[in-house]
Scaffold this motif. Structure first.
Motif, mmCIF file in Angstrom:
data_model
loop_
_atom_site.group_PDB
_atom_site.id
_atom_site.type_symbol
_atom_site.label_atom_id
_atom_site.label_comp_id
_atom_site.label_asym_id
_atom_site.label_seq_id
_atom_site.Cartn_x
_atom_site.Cartn_y
_atom_site.Cartn_z
ATOM 1 N N THR A 1 0.832 -1.214 0.000
ATOM 2 C CA THR A 1 0.000 0.000 0.000
ATOM 3 C C THR A 1 0.863 1.260 0.000
ATOM 4 O O THR A 1 0.380 2.341 0.342
ATOM 5 N N ARG A 2 2.121 1.125 -0.396
ATOM 6 C CA ARG A 2 2.994 2.306 -0.445
ATOM 7 C C ARG A 2 2.441 3.328 -1.431
ATOM 8 O O ARG A 2 1.917 2.957 -2.477
ATOM 9 N N PRO A 3 2.612 4.628 -1.130
ATOM 10 C CA PRO A 3 2.199 5.636 -2.090
ATOM 11 C C PRO A 3 3.066 5.557 -3.336
ATOM 12 O O PRO A 3 4.263 5.304 -3.228
ATOM 13 N N SER A 4 2.447 5.768 -4.514
ATOM 14 C CA SER A 4 3.236 5.636 -5.741
ATOM 15 C C SER A 4 3.439 6.966 -6.456
ATOM 16 O O SER A 4 4.187 7.045 -7.417
ATOM 17 N N THR A 5 2.784 8.023 -5.989
ATOM 18 C CA THR A 5 2.982 9.348 -6.597
ATOM 19 C C THR A 5 3.306 10.359 -5.493
ATOM 20 O O THR A 5 3.062 10.091 -4.321
ATOM 21 N N ASP A 6 3.818 11.517 -5.891
ATOM 22 C CA ASP A 6 4.141 12.571 -4.916
ATOM 23 C C ASP A 6 2.893 13.002 -4.156
ATOM 24 O O ASP A 6 2.958 13.259 -2.955
ATOM 25 N N ASP A 7 1.753 13.094 -4.854
ATOM 26 C CA ASP A 7 0.512 13.524 -4.206
ATOM 27 C C ASP A 7 0.064 12.525 -3.133
ATOM 28 O O ASP A 7 -0.256 12.902 -2.014
ATOM 29 N N GLU A 8 0.066 11.232 -3.516
ATOM 30 C CA GLU A 8 -0.315 10.190 -2.546
ATOM 31 C C GLU A 8 0.617 10.206 -1.344
ATOM 32 O O GLU A 8 0.217 9.989 -0.209
ATOM 33 N N HIS A 9 1.882 10.479 -1.636
ATOM 34 C CA HIS A 9 2.895 10.485 -0.599
ATOM 35 C C HIS A 9 2.664 11.625 0.385
ATOM 36 O O HIS A 9 2.696 11.443 1.604
ATOM 37 N N ALA A 10 2.380 12.802 -0.162
ATOM 38 C CA ALA A 10 2.118 13.984 0.673
ATOM 39 C C ALA A 10 0.894 13.740 1.547
ATOM 40 O O ALA A 10 0.860 14.095 2.733
ATOM 41 N N GLU A 11 -0.111 13.092 0.964
ATOM 42 C CA GLU A 11 -1.350 12.799 1.687
ATOM 43 C C GLU A 11 -1.088 11.850 2.868
ATOM 44 O O GLU A 11 -1.581 12.055 3.971
ATOM 45 N N LEU A 12 -0.270 10.829 2.620
ATOM 46 C CA LEU A 12 0.060 9.858 3.675
ATOM 47 C C LEU A 12 0.780 10.550 4.829
ATOM 48 O O LEU A 12 0.453 10.341 5.994
ATOM 49 N N HIS A 13 1.747 11.408 4.499
ATOM 50 C CA HIS A 13 2.502 12.077 5.560
ATOM 51 C C HIS A 13 1.637 13.055 6.328
ATOM 52 O O HIS A 13 1.804 13.216 7.533
ATOM 53 N N ALA A 14 0.692 13.695 5.639
ATOM 54 C CA ALA A 14 -0.236 14.604 6.321
ATOM 55 C C ALA A 14 -1.030 13.818 7.352
ATOM 56 O O ALA A 14 -1.233 14.254 8.486
ATOM 57 N N LYS A 15 -1.460 12.613 6.968
ATOM 58 C CA LYS A 15 -2.227 11.734 7.865
ATOM 59 C C LYS A 15 -1.363 11.302 9.049
ATOM 60 O O LYS A 15 -1.794 11.306 10.194
#
Ligand SMILES: Nc1nc2c(c(=O)[nH]1)N[C@H]1C(S)=C(S)[C@@H](COP(=O)(O)O)O[C@H]1N2
Ligand SMILES: [Mo]
Length: 161
Positions: free
Chosen positions: A144-158
């Motif tokens: 379930t790792r983020p695969s784009t910069d946007d998904e990644h930013a969203e995960l870290h925000a969470k």
């Protein structure tokens, strides 16, 4: 902190195990990685090599992937077994006590030399916190790792919220 639940290691192995804090403490010096801040300045604790626990569970010859499951926040990472074998570290202790959840405990996975986030199989995102189970499999498992910069930013925000 009370004794944490053991870490389950199962799937395509000859000897599925539940490894406790005390079992990890019994792993001898050549397999110990003390003070991981030496190679990951922002991360803390003492651990053992992934290899030292894999040796105890004995992966089946056909096993090709290793999946790190974090039940706590439903985060999962699946990496090629061959590549991760020599690189993985399991951090479980800080200051003589079980690693706290704030530090990714009770069990935190670390790759010795990770690539930048979502640039390779063994990337920084694969440094799974709160690992509750390690599963060996034939073929890739849940990731379930983020695969784009946007998904990644969203995960870290969470993570930080
Ligand atoms: N359980 C869990 N582990 C996780 C994550 C997560 O959201 N949940 N994020 C990953 C990502 S995307 C990165 S970049 C690193 C960040 O580790 P750090 O907080 O020690 O810098 O943890 C990884 N491990
Ligand atoms: Mo990441």
């Amino acid at each position: 902190m009370p004794t944490p639940p053991p870490l389950r290691i199962d799937g395509a192995v000859q000897n599925a195990l539940e490894i406790s804090f005390d079992d990890l403490e019994a792993i001898p010096q050549p397999e110990r990685i003390d003070d991981v801040s030496r190679f990951h300045p922002k991360r803390k604790g003492d651990g053992v090599t992934l290899e030292s626990v894999l040796r105890q569970v004995r992966p089946l010859p056909e096993a090709t992937y290793l999946t790190l499951h974090a039940e706590k926040d439903d985060f999962h990472v699946s990496v090629p077994l061959l590549a991760v074998r020599g690189e993985g570290v399991l951090v479980y202790k800080l200051g003589g006590k079980p690693l706290e959840s704030a530090d990714g405990g009770p069990y935190r996975f670390l790759i010795r030399d990770p690539a930048a986030c979502h640039t390779a199989e063994l990337d920084d995102c694969a440094n799974v916190k709160y690992v509750s189970r390690i599963e060996l499999s034939v073929g890739k498992g849940l990731d379930t790792r983020p695969s784009t910069d946007d998904e990644h930013a969203e995960l870290h925000a969470k993570e930080n919220g």
